[in-house]
Design a protein around this motif. Structure first.
Motif, PDB file in Angstrom:
ATOM      1  N   HIS A 100      -7.693  -0.777   4.707  1.00  0.00           N
ATOM      2  CA  HIS A 100      -7.780  -0.290   6.100  1.00  0.00           C
ATOM      3  C   HIS A 100      -9.182  -0.347   6.718  1.00  0.00           C
ATOM      4  O   HIS A 100      -9.767   0.704   7.062  1.00  0.00           O
ATOM      5  N   ASP A 137       0.667   2.504   3.579  1.00  0.00           N
ATOM      6  CA  ASP A 137      -0.132   3.649   3.109  1.00  0.00           C
ATOM      7  C   ASP A 137       0.728   4.912   3.105  1.00  0.00           C
ATOM      8  O   ASP A 137       0.252   6.007   3.412  1.00  0.00           O
ATOM      9  N   HIS A 141       0.863  -1.200   0.000  1.00  0.00           N
ATOM     10  CA  HIS A 141       0.000   0.000   0.000  1.00  0.00           C
ATOM     11  C   HIS A 141       0.894   1.242   0.000  1.00  0.00           C
ATOM     12  O   HIS A 141       1.354   1.694   1.041  1.00  0.00           O
TER      13      HIS A 141
HETATM   14 ZN   LIG Z   1      -7.320   4.613   1.632  1.00  0.00          ZN
END
Ligand SMILES: [Zn+2]
Ligand SMILES: [Zn+2]
Length: 280
Positions: A189, A241, A6
């Motif tokens: 998530h 992320d 991610h």
């Molecule tokens: Zn996202």
């Protein structure tokens, strides 16, 4: 061996180039990476080249903004054919919607006397999937706000004067779109959504996996979603992320997904390709 599945670059709202991400991933020792810029696959080619040079396995991807029962959720797509015409057409349509949203935010700012020009946001964003972080950066650059936080607090947060709701595709359509492009669809998530009740519906629509490991998931949250993955026979993914320096320190390295999960993802992709060859 571990992976980060991610990651964002400047092809969406991250600050790093694909090459910069790969340099950092090399230092951390990641064996595999997936690029998941919002609603675009434009960075994938450069990332693939950089990964090949660094001997890191690369997985194509994107993160689609979707909704189900009025709940916003993000669908990560992995192993998609980045030349798949239907996929490209559909994300192009969403890119135009994103650009219209930026124009609407600028118009709302102008209406309250904040002279931000939408074109300045597009120039600064320099990508096809601009979003609120780019508007915030443009406000700071133009001297209209002192910080990104101030830009969000005063203007861009939900229910502030320049907030414009995001257009989203239906999550069920997103899953279908990913599948027809030869990819696997994963709920991003889930711990940030706190809407576990929508998971069975996504599973029924063909959801392949769930992102159990994420920078903002506590150990307890990760364990909770590992249980849900087990219960619904879903694949397990994880990633940092990382948005580069746009959200404080770079997050790459905070999540190290054991490589066995990548092997399971590849096996699932191969099995799906055998039963239903992807249209192209
Ligand atoms: Zn996202
Ligand atoms: Zn993301």
């Amino acid at each position: 061996m571990f992976a980060d599945l991610h990651l964002h670059t400047h092809f969406s709202d991250g600050t790093f180039s694909p090459e910069e991400i790969v340099v950092r991933a090399s230092k951390i020792g990641h064996a595999a990476l997936a690029l998941t810029d919002h609603d675009t696959v434009e960075g994938c080619e450069r990332m693939a080249t950089a990964c090949a040079a660094a001997r890191i396995e690369f997985i194509t991807g994107t993160e689609l903004t979707a909704e189900l029962n009025d709940i916003e959720l993000h669908i990560l797509a992995y192993f998609i054919d980045t030349q798949n015409q239907k996929f490209l057409q559909e994300i192009k349509r969403f890119q135009i919607v994103r650009q219209d949203r930026i124009r609407e935010m600028a118009a709302r700012l102008n209406a309250i006397g904040v002279p931000l020009n939408a074109d300045d946001v597009f120039t600064l964003a320099n990508c096809s999937a601009p979003g609120r972080p780019h508007v915030a950066r443009a406000l700071v650059k133009a001297g209209l706000c002192v910080s990104l936080d101030q830009a969000f607090e005063r203007f861009l947060k939900k229910n502030r004067p320049a907030w414009v709701p995001k257009a989203k595709m239906s999550a069920l359509e997103a899953v279908e779109l990913v599948h027809q492009a030869g990819g696997l669809a994963v709920m991003a998530h889930p711990g940030l959504n706190k809407s576990d009740e929508i998971i069975p519906e996504l599973v029924a629509a063909g959801l392949d996996g769930i992102e159990c490991f994420h920078t903002k998931h506590s150990t307890a949250t990760s364990e909770h979603y590992l249980e849900i993955a087990d219960q619904h026979k879903l694949l397990v993914t994880g990633g940092s992320d990382c948005h580069g320096k746009s959200k404080g320190r770079p997050l790459i390295g905070t999540v190290k997904l054991p490589y066995t999960h990548v092997e399971k993802l590849k096996a699932a992709r191969d099995a799906a390709a055998r039963t239903a060859p992807a249209a192209s």
